[in-house]
Motif scaffolding. Structure first.
Motif, short mmCIF file in Angstrom:
data_model
loop_
_atom_site.label_atom_id
_atom_site.label_comp_id
_atom_site.label_asym_id
_atom_site.label_seq_id
_atom_site.Cartn_x
_atom_site.Cartn_y
_atom_site.Cartn_z
N THR A 47 0.82 -1.21 0.00
CA THR A 47 0.00 0.00 0.00
C THR A 47 0.85 1.27 0.00
OG1 THR A 47 -1.73 -1.18 1.21
CG2 THR A 47 -1.84 1.22 1.23
N CYS A 48 2.02 1.21 0.60
CA CYS A 48 2.87 2.41 0.74
C CYS A 48 3.82 2.60 -0.44
CB CYS A 48 3.66 2.34 2.05
SG CYS A 48 4.92 1.03 2.07
N LYS A 49 3.55 1.92 -1.55
CA LYS A 49 4.46 1.97 -2.70
C LYS A 49 4.48 3.37 -3.32
CE LYS A 49 4.17 -1.64 -5.19
NZ LYS A 49 3.61 -2.61 -6.14
N CYS A 50 5.66 3.90 -3.51
CA CYS A 50 5.89 5.20 -4.14
C CYS A 50 7.05 5.05 -5.12
CB CYS A 50 6.23 6.26 -3.09
SG CYS A 50 4.90 6.61 -1.90
N ARG A 51 7.45 6.17 -5.73
CA ARG A 51 8.59 6.16 -6.64
C ARG A 51 9.64 7.15 -6.15
NH1 ARG A 51 9.36 4.63 -11.81
NH2 ARG A 51 7.13 4.32 -12.13
N CYS A 52 10.88 6.68 -6.03
CA CYS A 52 11.97 7.59 -5.67
C CYS A 52 12.54 8.17 -6.96
CB CYS A 52 13.05 6.86 -4.88
SG CYS A 52 14.37 7.97 -4.32
N GLU A 53 12.42 9.47 -7.14
CA GLU A 53 12.88 10.12 -8.36
C GLU A 53 14.30 10.64 -8.25
OE1 GLU A 53 9.92 13.05 -9.44
OE2 GLU A 53 8.81 11.47 -10.48
N TYR A 57 19.16 5.23 -1.28
CA TYR A 57 18.39 4.59 -0.22
C TYR A 57 18.64 3.08 -0.21
CZ TYR A 57 15.46 3.42 -4.22
OH TYR A 57 15.01 2.96 -5.44
N GLU A 58 18.18 2.45 0.85
CA GLU A 58 18.20 0.99 0.97
C GLU A 58 16.80 0.53 1.33
OE1 GLU A 58 20.64 -1.07 0.37
OE2 GLU A 58 22.24 0.43 0.04
N LEU A 59 16.43 -0.65 0.81
CA LEU A 59 15.13 -1.24 1.13
C LEU A 59 15.25 -2.47 2.02
CD1 LEU A 59 13.24 -0.96 -2.29
CD2 LEU A 59 12.87 0.40 -0.24
N GLY A 60 16.47 -3.00 2.13
CA GLY A 60 16.63 -4.21 2.93
C GLY A 60 15.97 -5.40 2.24
N ASP A 61 15.71 -6.47 3.00
CA ASP A 61 15.11 -7.68 2.42
C ASP A 61 13.95 -8.20 3.26
OD1 ASP A 61 16.49 -8.57 4.61
OD2 ASP A 61 17.89 -9.85 3.50
N GLU A 62 13.32 -7.29 3.98
CA GLU A 62 12.23 -7.71 4.87
C GLU A 62 10.86 -7.49 4.26
OE1 GLU A 62 12.72 -5.96 8.68
OE2 GLU A 62 14.72 -6.79 9.01
N TYR A 63 10.79 -7.40 2.95
CA TYR A 63 9.49 -7.28 2.29
C TYR A 63 9.32 -8.45 1.33
CZ TYR A 63 12.18 -5.37 -1.63
OH TYR A 63 13.08 -5.19 -2.65
N ILE A 64 8.07 -8.72 0.93
CA ILE A 64 7.82 -9.87 0.07
C ILE A 64 7.67 -9.43 -1.39
CG2 ILE A 64 6.73 -11.11 1.98
CD1 ILE A 64 4.03 -10.55 0.68
N GLU A 65 7.87 -10.37 -2.30
CA GLU A 65 7.83 -10.10 -3.74
C GLU A 65 6.48 -9.55 -4.17
OE1 GLU A 65 9.23 -10.42 -7.86
OE2 GLU A 65 10.26 -10.43 -5.93
N GLU A 66 5.40 -10.01 -3.53
CA GLU A 66 4.07 -9.54 -3.90
C GLU A 66 3.89 -8.06 -3.60
OE1 GLU A 66 4.73 -12.30 -2.43
OE2 GLU A 66 3.85 -13.88 -3.68
N ALA A 67 4.61 -7.55 -2.62
CA ALA A 67 4.50 -6.13 -2.28
C ALA A 67 5.33 -5.26 -3.20
CB ALA A 67 4.94 -5.91 -0.83
N LEU A 68 6.50 -5.73 -3.63
CA LEU A 68 7.38 -4.98 -4.52
C LEU A 68 8.21 -5.97 -5.31
CD1 LEU A 68 8.38 -2.01 -5.19
CD2 LEU A 68 10.30 -2.51 -3.66
N THR A 69 7.96 -6.04 -6.63
CA THR A 69 8.68 -6.98 -7.45
C THR A 69 10.09 -6.48 -7.73
OG1 THR A 69 8.02 -6.03 -9.57
CG2 THR A 69 6.52 -7.63 -8.56
N GLU A 70 10.93 -7.37 -8.20
CA GLU A 70 12.30 -7.00 -8.54
C GLU A 70 12.32 -5.97 -9.66
OE1 GLU A 70 16.41 -9.15 -10.13
OE2 GLU A 70 14.83 -10.35 -9.19
N ASP A 71 11.43 -6.14 -10.66
CA ASP A 71 11.36 -5.18 -11.76
C ASP A 71 10.94 -3.80 -11.27
OD1 ASP A 71 12.11 -7.10 -13.56
OD2 ASP A 71 10.08 -7.51 -14.30
N GLU A 72 9.98 -3.76 -10.35
CA GLU A 72 9.54 -2.48 -9.81
C GLU A 72 10.67 -1.80 -9.05
OE1 GLU A 72 4.77 -2.88 -8.96
OE2 GLU A 72 6.15 -3.90 -7.57
N ALA A 73 11.41 -2.57 -8.28
CA ALA A 73 12.52 -2.00 -7.50
C ALA A 73 13.58 -1.43 -8.43
CB ALA A 73 13.11 -3.06 -6.59
N GLU A 74 13.84 -2.10 -9.54
CA GLU A 74 14.83 -1.61 -10.51
C GLU A 74 14.37 -0.32 -11.17
OE1 GLU A 74 15.58 -4.77 -13.21
OE2 GLU A 74 16.82 -5.93 -11.80
N GLU A 75 13.06 -0.11 -11.24
CA GLU A 75 12.50 1.10 -11.85
C GLU A 75 12.38 2.26 -10.86
OE1 GLU A 75 8.81 -0.17 -13.47
OE2 GLU A 75 9.74 -1.34 -15.09
N GLY A 76 12.84 2.05 -9.63
CA GLY A 76 12.81 3.12 -8.64
C GLY A 76 11.62 3.12 -7.72
#
Length: 343
Positions: A47-53, A57-76
């Protein structure tokens, strides 16, 4: 150690928050009474998904793929409930500011000077009450109240963030509400208030050759951007094309020269649309935008001007088959409503 985070909401409102080292952005926003979208706060729901323009930053590894996919993370894309910043950042929040219970930020200042620099342009300078509290991104605008009228007009800063004085280039419209007040009533020391900052037209990281196109008072946000770049420095080529209607409409030429002296990679050109002009460069900005500047599309373009100019540049690029890496533009209508639209 702390960092400054600019939250740019869907409706164009921007608010700045302070974020401590090791603090999650969501927690920092909540601490400063900004309720960013959230549900679980555990990196599960997304729910808290935003875009860093902009920023690190760091996101760590304590979130699941359904919340933020690898492709989404690569896109910021980021989850603010997991995001820990290591620099100042700009974050695009995909909801209106009102949904996060963000109240409009009201600032004030005193008139320092009103200069009629040409028949078409007034430069207004305000001594800001609290420069530290007035955060904005270079290129953004505010809604400036016309004293004793209850009405406002929208103007972009031509000054840089953090300056003790805020300056604006204002189109001198005969009979215009703001123009009339400035030319007939404004006195040094007069109080003015404004709401903002607003807008998604602002300077991003300069990672490639950058073209800056300005028409008339659309020069204001471009000057703010150049002031910041002159302070930061850049090795990327910068090219400014400033277009006006008549010879007498040219303003801030000494300032442009001073910025060029501080920015070795900056080149500039000024063109006049009036065919009777004695200026060396005549015509519209598109007539002086070369293939070398466009760099086969590997460039960023910032454009601010009246709607016909913006549409002419968009048509020019389309007809040439050039798609810039990033194309940021803002149109303004030099009318009583001072309507702005950005992309």
């Amino acid at each position: 150690m702390g960092y400054r985070i600019a939250l740019n909401f869907e409706d164009g409102a921007t608010r700045f928050i302070d974020c401590n080292a090791g603090e999650k952005v969501l927690d920092a926003a909540f601490r400063q009474k900004i309720n960013l979208p959230m549900d679980c706060s555990d990196g599960v729901c997304g729910t808290c998904k935003c875009r860093c323009e902009q920023g690190s930053y760091e996101l760590g590894d304590e979130y699941i793929e359904e919340a933020l996919t690898e492709d989404e993370a690569e896109e910021g894309m980021v989850l603010t409930c997991q995001m820990q910043v290591s620099s100042d950042c700009v974050i695009a929040v995909p909801v209106p500011s009102s949904a996060c219970k963000v109240k409009p930020a009201i600032h004030g200042g005193e008139v320092a000077s009103v200069e009629m620099v040409s028949d078409s342009t007034i430069i207004l300078t305000l001594r800001v009450d609290d420069p530290a509290a007035l955060g904005f991104l270079p290129g953004q605008y505010v809604n400036l109240m016309v004293p004793d009228t209850g009405q406002h007009r929208s103007y972009s800063f031509s000054s840089k963030p953090g300056a003790a004085e805020a300056s604006f280039l204002i189109r001198n419209i005969p009979g215009g509400l703001m123009s009339s007040w400035l030319s007939e009533k404004a006195q040094p020391g007069a109080r003015m208030s404004f709401v903002g900052p607003q807008g998604s037209f602002f300077l991003r990281n300069v990672d490639r050759p950058t073209i800056l196109l300005a028409g008339g008072t659309g020069l204001a946000p471009i000057l703010s951007m150049l002031e910041v770049l002159a302070d930061q420095g850049t090795e990327q080529p910068l090219h400014l094309i400033y277009g006006v209607t008549k010879d007498g409409d040219m303003v801030e030429m000494e300032r442009i020269d001073a910025l060029a002296a501080r920015l070795p990679t900056l080149t500039s050109a000024v063109c006049v649309a009036d065919p009777e002009s004695g200026h060396p460069l005549k015509g519209y900005v598109t007539e002086h935008l070369s293939d070398d500047h466009l760099n086969a599309g590997d460039c960023d373009i910032y454009l601010c001007g009246p709607p016909p100019m913006v549409e002419a540049v968009r048509t020019f690029l389309r007809d040439k088959g050039v798609e810039p890496k990033h194309f940021h533009y803002e149109k303004f209508a030099p009318s009583e409503s001072s309507v702005k639209a950005a992309a």
